[in-house]
Write a protein that holds these residues in place. Structure first.
Motif, PDB file in Angstrom:
ATOM      1  N   UNK A  33       0.812  -1.221   0.000  1.00 14.22           N
ATOM      2  CA  UNK A  33       0.000   0.000   0.000  1.00 14.22           C
ATOM      3  C   UNK A  33       0.840   1.263   0.000  1.00 14.22           C
TER       4      UNK A  33
ATOM      5  N   UNK B  58       3.524   3.445  -1.630  1.00 12.39           N
ATOM      6  CA  UNK B  58       3.949   3.456  -3.038  1.00 12.39           C
ATOM      7  C   UNK B  58       5.210   4.277  -3.265  1.00 12.39           C
TER       8      UNK B  58
ATOM      9  N   UNK C 108     -12.296  10.408   2.569  1.00 11.75           N
ATOM     10  CA  UNK C 108     -11.822  10.422   1.176  1.00 11.75           C
ATOM     11  C   UNK C 108     -12.857   9.781   0.247  1.00 11.75           C
TER      12      UNK C 108
ATOM     13  N   UNK D  67     -10.131  10.726  -4.193  1.00 10.37           N
ATOM     14  CA  UNK D  67      -9.157   9.894  -4.899  1.00 10.37           C
ATOM     15  C   UNK D  67      -9.716   9.516  -6.257  1.00 10.37           C
ATOM     16  N   UNK D  68      -8.817   9.339  -7.206  1.00 14.08           N
ATOM     17  CA  UNK D  68      -9.223   8.828  -8.519  1.00 14.08           C
ATOM     18  C   UNK D  68      -8.452   7.549  -8.820  1.00 14.08           C
ATOM     19  N   UNK D  69      -7.202   7.662  -9.267  1.00 16.34           N
ATOM     20  CA  UNK D  69      -6.481   6.420  -9.587  1.00 16.34           C
ATOM     21  C   UNK D  69      -6.029   5.698  -8.322  1.00 16.34           C
ATOM     22  N   UNK D  70      -5.950   6.391  -7.208  1.00 19.93           N
ATOM     23  CA  UNK D  70      -5.629   5.738  -5.939  1.00 19.93           C
ATOM     24  C   UNK D  70      -4.160   5.631  -5.618  1.00 19.93           C
ATOM     25  N   UNK D  71      -3.291   6.012  -6.551  1.00 17.32           N
ATOM     26  CA  UNK D  71      -1.866   5.747  -6.319  1.00 17.32           C
ATOM     27  C   UNK D  71      -1.275   6.677  -5.265  1.00 17.32           C
TER      28      UNK D  71
ATOM     29  N   UNK E 256      -3.012   8.045  -2.975  1.00 18.31           N
ATOM     30  CA  UNK E 256      -3.972   8.075  -1.869  1.00 18.31           C
ATOM     31  C   UNK E 256      -3.396   7.644  -0.527  1.00 18.31           C
ATOM     32  N   UNK E 257      -2.665   6.534  -0.446  1.00 17.40           N
ATOM     33  CA  UNK E 257      -2.122   6.170   0.869  1.00 17.40           C
ATOM     34  C   UNK E 257      -1.264   7.287   1.471  1.00 17.40           C
TER      35      UNK E 257
ATOM     36  N   UNK F 244      -3.575  10.120   2.646  1.00 12.10           N
ATOM     37  CA  UNK F 244      -4.262   9.789   3.904  1.00 12.10           C
ATOM     38  C   UNK F 244      -3.286   9.901   5.078  1.00 12.10           C
TER      39      UNK F 244
ATOM     40  N   UNK G 244      -0.641  14.938  -6.443  1.00  9.27           N
ATOM     41  CA  UNK G 244      -1.737  14.176  -7.040  1.00  9.27           C
ATOM     42  C   UNK G 244      -1.879  14.709  -8.447  1.00  9.27           C
ATOM     43  N   UNK G 245      -1.958  13.828  -9.433  1.00  9.81           N
ATOM     44  CA  UNK G 245      -2.103  14.283 -10.817  1.00  9.81           C
ATOM     45  C   UNK G 245      -3.550  14.170 -11.273  1.00  9.81           C
ATOM     46  N   UNK G 246      -4.392  13.468 -10.508  1.00  8.98           N
ATOM     47  CA  UNK G 246      -5.766  13.215 -10.974  1.00  8.98           C
ATOM     48  C   UNK G 246      -6.772  14.236 -10.475  1.00  8.98           C
ATOM     49  N   UNK G 247      -6.756  14.528  -9.176  1.00  7.26           N
ATOM     50  CA  UNK G 247      -7.920  15.203  -8.578  1.00  7.26           C
ATOM     51  C   UNK G 247      -7.855  16.708  -8.663  1.00  7.26           C
TER      52      UNK G 247
END
Lengths: 796, 158
Positions: free
Chosen positions: B36, B38, B91, B97-101, B103-104, B107, B134-137
């Motif tokens: 988890x 990364x 969250x 979160x989107x791709x989740x990478x 996210x850990x 958090x 974060x590149x997604x949100x």
């Protein structure tokens, strides 16, 4: 029965896939390990251009833990092919683009810093790196070209010996004579030169690939961080490793963001797959971020000159555009289509400009290959159109919104044929303009500007009315334009006997939330409870052949395939219901998950039909097959055309040059929205990337081809304190040609926002005499622009 | 030569042998299977690898495993008691979160912000997430999530 208001189309359902990510149980490629796996480390060129005179691997092979060192010469000897390009562009005079070979491991020449030459396989990551340190490559450095202008200069060094002038193609679109005639009678011409800055995608999950070969079955499994596993399997099998597809399974498990950069077939995927068989053990490679900077296909990198002709009433008469596009050192999978069919075709924007002519020269340089990055061609087109329109408004003294409104395609003009090949199906541009002006409190800007000036700051407002072509793509159109594939999508809906549903889709989710959105569509259409639906994607061993996710196509194309499969499920269910309730097929009605004999109280729920389908004790053999499992391929009839209005307000500190986005308003028309929460998230993320491009991000190469911005210390990424809170709304003109009415939302934010931000910065700086600024408008760039304008301003 | 290492991971004491040059993040991911956490960069910028070491947030790519000898390490897998921690739930509720990478790391950084500011302001959160990409949100929903998570941890609803 499901409550569609909470889980169906239009519901703000929290995401079903979140839990595994939040608990650290996501399964990304690097999280997967196979027994006995080796770690791969690539030897890469430190030169932008060099001849490889020799590679000595003996010292490396002797490093403890190193199992093998494999080179490009060995790959070539094994008959491995080059990485293919999927789109043939035919230029002026019918001349086909130049398509030089792209070997996965270079073996005679290297053409950019990062070009892979050899791979060290070892028992551990550290041993592989130790081995890599001991590989001796004898390079003869050659002159290199990094910038477009340098590559096109007379006598420039050649990236490929057989590509004269480094010119990949010289292409045009539109009616040159009509444009020339329009310019001859124009009352006003606005001229603009601009650069669309080169970007590095930087998905937070670095690319990774893990391949395994099973000698017993002669089969391969490749795990890879890809947006389209079936496409990777097709390319690797048909063009590179020459393997039968039934022996190759490609799995794209959880993927940590793509933004286009994980569409393409990359060398490392082919190399680990080839190497796994060569050494008889699984081989894993995970990019370090420095490798991502060097080898993930970059985006944008256009240099453009444009002229807009207007009549005395501010109506657009014609647009003339000349663009130079950097391809990098080799043609990546979709590279050739980005500055042509995804760019020039969008130059009408939201306007009735009757004549448009665009010329594009694509140029090879000694840099990382350039390909699609969030928006791909459409951000470049939007940036050009919306910058030049705003400049015209300033030159003519017409309000920026009014000039746009005067030139909009009106709602009663759809379907609208543009002069650059596309037919827009529907839209209502004034609707989102009006809503955005209201949400942004456009009228209150003057007061806010005064407030800023009182504090010694400069405030500016800028606008962008974007259009994009999404839902890639109608196969017939794509084929006519040179695509070497059809761009349909596939889906299968399989009911399980007790009523739960497994949906297989060719689309791929790497953050988009398909496990939620697609489940909402199925729940809505079939009346199945949301928690009884599973969405399966990303594994060629499970899903039908599909084209994957890019170009904002997943809902419009992939979702439409699911709807078509659902329609077939209903049709089959009606037959089963008719048989079970002893009625005629045509007398069965379906709604909210119930099959009813019309006009009666005889009803069977979907779950009962599914159960009977798998326990068909008395089905008439000649009329009704057992099972409830339907599939569909959906090929769209046209592109979809999302559009919107973005309004940005910035405040600039003239002493430091820092531009801060203070307000950002986005009103988008995506047609039908399945999950507004997810769509807002897509827009927010896209705008953040657009603000990044406009204000902080920019890839820099030295003249000799060294990547100067090769780490996160040198390449600025948008951070939590760069991004404002947004004001959102949506207008809706449903797409006319797909069953959901959906248009796609993934790229809009990145397409629409850069011109809005830069127009706002220029509006803020106009009183200081600044009339142009390049992206990224960093504090240094803004400050320098202010200083450069000072003498002229003082002389006024 | 591997050296012995004793530490407490997510509440459980563990003694293992580790190569001295192994980074804490690689030790967690590869020797303990705690994937988890990364790795998103190689310059300690992205924050995907944030864990807590003795209650302080640490980028586990900047620390050798042997430096954690005798410490208590908490990873994303150690939050919640079999269900989502209030910060994790926030969250989900706020689409953080989107791709989740990332996210850990987000958090874990969010919890660190709460440890320093029980009721963080928006600026506290933006500042506290400076070291997480974060590149997604586009961050907006992450900021809302941390705010709501902090509120839930004080006993309010997320």
């Amino acid at each position: 029965m499901t409550d569609a208001t909470k889980t169906g189309i239009g519901a703000r359902l929290t995401r079903l896939e979140d839990k595994r990510f939040l608990m650290g149980r996501g399964r990304y490629t690097d999280d997967i390990s196979r027994p006995g796996q080796l770690y791969a480390h690539f030897i890469r060129s430190p030169y932008a251009s060099a001849r490889i005179k020799g590679i000595a691997v003996d010292r490396a092979a002797a490093v403890p833990g190193v199992v093998a060192v494999l080179t490009g010469a060995q790959m070539a000897a094994d008959g491995v092919g080059g990485l293919p390009c999927g789109w043939l562009v035919t230029g002026k005079g019918g001349v086909a683009m130049k398509e030089p070979p792209h070997p996965p491991l270079a073996y005679e020449r290297v053409r950019y810093v990062g070009d892979a030459i050899a791979v060290v396989l070892a028992e551990s990551r550290d041993a592989a790196k130790d081995g890599a340190e001991a590989v001796d490559v004898d390079f003869e450095e050659l002159p290199a070209v990094a910038a477009i202008a340098a590559a096109l200069a007379n006598g420039a060094p050649l990236v490929h010996d057989d590509v004269p002038g480094n010119l990949c193609y010289d292409w045009d679109l539109g009616d040159k004579a009509a444009v020339d005639a329009a310019f001859a009678k124009a009352a006003h011409v606005t001229r603009l030169g601009l650069v669309n800055n080169r970007l590095i995608p930087n998905a937070i999950e670095p690319r990774a690939a893990l391949a395994e070969y099973d000698a017993v079955t002669d089969g391969y499994t490749l795990y890879t961080s890809s947006q389209n596993p079936h496409v990777i399997r097709l390319l690797i099998c048909a063009f590179v490793l020459h393997l039968p597809e039934h022996k190759v399974r490609v799995v794209a498990p959880d993927v940590g963001g793509g933004f286009g950069s994980k569409i393409f077939h990359y060398a490392e995927e082919a190399v680990v797959t080839w190497a796994a068989r060569k050494v008889g053990r699984p081989v894993k490679w995970t990019a370090e971020r420095s490798e991502s900077f060097l080898t993930d296909a970059h985006g944008r990198d256009h240099v453009t000159e444009a002229e807009l002709a207007l009549d005395g009433n501010g109506r657009f008469l014609a647009l003339r555009v000349k663009t130079l596009a950097n391809m990098g050192a080799y043609l990546s999978t979709f590279a050739s289509s980005v500055p042509t069919y995804l760019y020039a075709t969008l130059l009408a924007g939201q306007y009735t400009t009757p004549a448009i002519y665009c010329e594009v020269k694509a140029v090879f340089t000694n840099t990382t290959p350039v390909d699609a990055y969030r928006g791909a061609g459409r951000p470049e087109a939007t940036y050009l159109v919306e910058r030049i329109v705003e400049k015209s408004a300033r030159e003519l003294g017409i309000d920026r919104a009014e000039l746009r409104r005067r030139n909009f395609i009106k709602p009663d003009q759809f379907p609208y044929q543009t002069p650059v090949a596309l037919t827009y199906d529907t839209g209502n541009y004034e609707a989102h303009l009006d809503r955005a002006l209201e949400l942004a409190d456009y009228r209150g800007f003057a007061q806010r500007r005064q407030d800023s000036e009182r504090r010694g700051k400069r405030r500016g407002i800028g606008m962008s009315c974007y259009i994009e072509a999404c839902g890639l793509a109608p196969s017939a159109v794509a084929g006519a334009l040179g695509a070497r594939a059809g761009l349909y999508e596939a889906a299968e809906i399989r009911f399980n006997p007790t009523g739960s549903v497994t949906v297989f889709t060719g689309s791929h989710s790497h953050g988009q939330g398909h496990e939620t959105t697609f489940a909402q569509v199925v729940s809505d259409r079939l009346g199945v409870p949301i928690d009884s639906i599973e969405i399966v994607h990303g594994d060629t061993g499970r899903i039908p052949f599909g084209m994957g996710t890019y170009g904002s196509r997943s809902l419009a194309v992939g979702g439409s395939a699911i709807v078509r499969a659902a329609d077939k499920i209903v049709a089959k269910g009606k037959k089963i219901a008719a048989h079970l309730m002893e009625a005629a097929d045509d007398d069965i009605e379906f709604s909210h998950g119930q099959f009813r004999v019309a006009g009666t109280d005889k009803v069977l729920p979907m779950a009962a039909i599914a159960f009977q389908a798998y326990v068909p004790h008395n089905f008439p053999h000649d009329k009704l097959e057992p099972g409830l499992d339907e599939s569909a391929f959906y090929d769209p009839a046209n592109f979809t055309f999302p559009s919107g209005t973005y309004i940005c307000e910035v405040e600039v500190d003239p002493d430091t040059g820092a531009a801060t986005v203070d307000r950002f308003t986005a009103v988008d028309d995506f047609g039908t929205i399945v999950n507004p929460m997810i769509v807002e998230g897509q827009v927010e993320g896209g705008i953040a990337q657009g603000i990044g491009q406009a204000l902080v991000e920019g890839c820099v190469y030295s003249a000799d081809g060294q990547l100067v911005t090769g780490t996160f210390m040198d390449y600025a990424m948008p951070r939590a304190d760069h991004i404002p809170n947004y004001r959102f709304d949506f207008t809706k003109t449903p797409c006319t040609h797909n069953p959901l009415g959906a248009k796609g939302c993934g790229e809009a934010g990145a397409i629409g926002s850069p011109p809005a931000v830069i127009n706002a910065v220029l509006d803020a700086l106009a009183p200081l005499g600044v009339d142009d600024i390049a992206m990224p408008a960093t504090p240094l760039a803004v400050w320098q622009a202010i200083q450069a304008a000072r003498p002229a301003k003082a002389a006024e | 030569m591997p050296v012995p290492l004793t530490l407490t991971i997510n509440g459980r004491q563990t003694t293992v042998a580790v190569e001295p040059r192994t980074l804490l993040v690689h030790f967690l991911r590869e020797q303990l299977g705690l994937t988890g956490t990364h790795v998103g960069c190689d310059t300690s910028q992205c924050g995907a690898c944030v864990v807590h070491v003795d209650g302080r947030s640490v980028k586990s790519c900047t620390m050798l495993a042997v430096q954690a000898d005798g410490s208590a390490v908490t990873t994303i897998e150690g939050l919640g008691d079999g269900d989502l921690h209030p910060m994790q739930r926030a969250f989900n509720q706020h689409h953080g979160l989107q791709c989740g990478f990332c996210t850990p790391g987000m958090v874990m950084s969010g919890l660190d912000i709460v440890a320093r500011h029980a009721a963080p302001s928006e600026d506290d959160i933006r500042d506290g997430l400076e070291g997480n990409f974060c590149r997604c949100t586009g961050y907006t929903n992450i900021i809302k999530s941390v705010h709501a998570g902090a509120q839930a941890m004080r006993g309010g609803q997320p």
